[in-house]
Design a protein around this motif. Sequence first.
Motif, short mmCIF file in Angstrom:
data_model
loop_
_atom_site.label_atom_id
_atom_site.label_comp_id
_atom_site.label_asym_id
_atom_site.label_seq_id
_atom_site.Cartn_x
_atom_site.Cartn_y
_atom_site.Cartn_z
N ALA A 106 0.85 -1.19 0.00
CA ALA A 106 0.00 0.00 0.00
C ALA A 106 0.89 1.24 0.00
N THR A 107 1.23 1.66 -1.18
CA THR A 107 2.26 2.69 -1.30
C THR A 107 1.90 4.00 -0.62
N LYS A 108 0.64 4.29 -0.57
CA LYS A 108 0.28 5.58 0.00
C LYS A 108 -0.94 5.45 0.90
N ASP A 109 -1.15 4.27 1.36
CA ASP A 109 -2.31 4.04 2.21
C ASP A 109 -2.27 5.02 3.36
N PRO A 110 -3.27 5.84 3.45
CA PRO A 110 -3.26 6.88 4.47
C PRO A 110 -3.72 6.38 5.83
N ARG A 111 -4.03 5.14 5.91
CA ARG A 111 -4.54 4.60 7.16
C ARG A 111 -3.62 3.52 7.65
N PRO A 112 -3.14 3.63 8.86
CA PRO A 112 -2.48 2.48 9.46
C PRO A 112 -3.57 1.47 9.77
N CYS A 113 -3.41 0.25 9.33
CA CYS A 113 -4.52 -0.69 9.44
C CYS A 113 -4.01 -2.12 9.32
N GLY A 172 -6.79 4.95 -0.16
CA GLY A 172 -5.59 5.22 -0.93
C GLY A 172 -5.59 4.53 -2.28
N ALA A 173 -6.75 4.25 -2.78
CA ALA A 173 -6.86 3.60 -4.09
C ALA A 173 -7.02 4.65 -5.18
N PRO A 174 -6.54 4.35 -6.37
CA PRO A 174 -6.82 5.21 -7.51
C PRO A 174 -8.32 5.32 -7.73
N ARG A 175 -8.76 6.49 -8.13
CA ARG A 175 -10.20 6.73 -8.25
C ARG A 175 -10.86 5.82 -9.27
N ASP A 176 -10.17 5.57 -10.36
CA ASP A 176 -10.78 4.72 -11.39
C ASP A 176 -10.93 3.28 -10.92
#
Lengths: 156, 156
Positions: free
Chosen positions: A3-10, B46-50
């Motif tokens: 998750a390269t930019k996952d904004p949530r620690p989860c 953090g997923a791409p919108r598409d």
Amino acid sequence: MAATKDPRPCSIADTLALVGEKYSLLVLREVCLGNSRFDQLVRNIGAPRDILATRLRRLVDAGILTKRAYSERPQRFEYRPTQAGLELEPVLLTLMAWGDRHVRNDDDRPMVVEHGCGNELLPVVTCSACGDTVRHEDLTAHPQAPGWTVTGPTVA
Amino acid sequence: MAATKDPRPCSIADTLALVGEKYSLLVLREVCLGNSRFDQLVRNIGAPRDILATRLRRLVDAGILTKRAYSERPQRFEYRPTQAGLELEPVLLTLMAWGDRHVRNDDDRPMVVEHGCGNELLPVVTCSACGDTVRHEDLTAHPQAPGWTVTGPTVA
DNA sequence: AAGTGAGGGTTGGATTTTCCAACTCTTCGA
DNA sequence: TCGAAGAGTTGGAAAATCCAACCCTCACTT
């Protein structure tokens, strides 16, 4: 799948980063069933051999599977679940039960699991403290770390 | 992600065909937490919108999510779990517990879930018949359909 | 001694998905 | 009139998957 930019620690996301790729959980299914050899896995899972090789490396690296030679000369290997791997089995059982209920119309289940108590296993997730079956309405989420915004009066 | 040549009829595989793609279970996490709007999902997952749009369509088609307008003029939508979707929550809870134990070194859990009984939820998978916690050694697999070859004296 | 087959992969190239940034369209509010 | 929010769509580059073919080692047959 990191998750390269996952904004949530989860922890759900973290776990899926290890076992969420295509075929990974099916590999675990097979090794939990005792099918431990590469060709068995290829046949039973229906995955391309190269992908399967990649997945197996990943799962071994993650400490979910071990790779052991069951024969030198000719070198032959087997993959088995570690303790951590076995602890993912409840996930498989829960997925299976859901599929039995919702994608098949029950009653033509491809597999039945028998529990040691003699009955067919119907897995239920319970609260270890009170023993009750977990229902969505009884849950409240408490974010411990920044990054979590729980909207409603809601729940995990 | 359809298992084009999966040689095994299997409810685990069937379920993963619906929710096993990247981000799908994280979408479910969010909607179970009450985060129901597209932009929230984009930010929190953090997923791409598409990709997210694709996943949402899939999950709605599968009957796991519903899409409802919470405002006409301007048209705005919300996604909520169906009953079937909520029944996947145990999968999430089990994945989370595993991650808390095995990928984090416990104690810096990003989220704690409280159960209605007042205690922190430690989810455990039990046998609905006898109530016991499910252990690997107590399970026996009984294939109901052709295609299953269980090797060892083993188990699911 | 040669050929065959099992087991456990690796390789190259075509196909499919993902990813990303930018763009669209509508409506509200300043 | 000028953003800004919400809910996506679009085009092209990058990455992952799929597939068939190949490789290597050893064992067994003929």
